[in-house]
Motif scaffolding. Sequence first.
Motif, PDB file in Angstrom:
ATOM      1  N   VAL A  31      13.748  -6.993  40.438  1.00 38.34           N
ATOM      2  CA  VAL A  31      12.961  -6.113  41.311  1.00 38.34           C
ATOM      3  C   VAL A  31      11.532  -6.602  41.529  1.00 38.34           C
ATOM      4  CG1 VAL A  31      14.329  -4.054  40.794  1.00 38.34           C
ATOM      5  CG2 VAL A  31      12.366  -4.644  39.349  1.00 38.34           C
ATOM      6  N   TRP A  32      11.271  -7.859  41.238  1.00 37.76           N
ATOM      7  CA  TRP A  32       9.900  -8.400  41.321  1.00 37.76           C
ATOM      8  C   TRP A  32       9.268  -8.160  42.696  1.00 37.76           C
ATOM      9  CZ3 TRP A  32       5.827  -9.369  38.702  1.00 37.76           C
ATOM     10  CH2 TRP A  32       4.836 -10.211  39.177  1.00 37.76           C
ATOM     11  N   GLU A  33      10.043  -8.259  43.749  1.00 34.50           N
ATOM     12  CA  GLU A  33       9.496  -8.076  45.100  1.00 34.50           C
ATOM     13  C   GLU A  33       9.011  -6.651  45.340  1.00 34.50           C
ATOM     14  OE1 GLU A  33       8.963 -10.632  47.090  1.00 34.50           O
ATOM     15  OE2 GLU A  33       9.810 -11.870  45.511  1.00 34.50           O
ATOM     16  N   THR A  34       9.565  -5.674  44.628  1.00 34.26           N
ATOM     17  CA  THR A  34       9.186  -4.279  44.843  1.00 34.26           C
ATOM     18  C   THR A  34       8.102  -3.788  43.879  1.00 34.26           C
ATOM     19  OG1 THR A  34      10.910  -3.431  43.378  1.00 34.26           O
ATOM     20  CG2 THR A  34      11.481  -3.732  45.706  1.00 34.26           C
ATOM     21  N   ILE A  35       7.823  -4.527  42.833  1.00 28.58           N
ATOM     22  CA  ILE A  35       6.817  -4.119  41.852  1.00 28.58           C
ATOM     23  C   ILE A  35       5.431  -4.231  42.483  1.00 28.58           C
ATOM     24  CG2 ILE A  35       5.776  -4.664  39.613  1.00 28.58           C
ATOM     25  CD1 ILE A  35       8.551  -3.618  39.259  1.00 28.58           C
TER      26      ILE A  35
END
Length: 54
Positions: A31-35
């Motif tokens: 989920v790195w893109e949404t953090i």
Amino acid sequence: MPKMRSKADLPSKTCTVCRRPFAWRKRWARVWETIDTCSDRCRDQARRARRAAR
């Protein structure tokens, strides 16, 4: 034996609440893109700000 990475080699972002940089964590891999916040405290503060804006 795998090569150890230093924290400087990992991707980083700036927290949208406190404006401090924070580094990638393994548990955020999917989920790195949404953090967008660095901690639970900043995430809660962002939620409170969104609720107050309603």
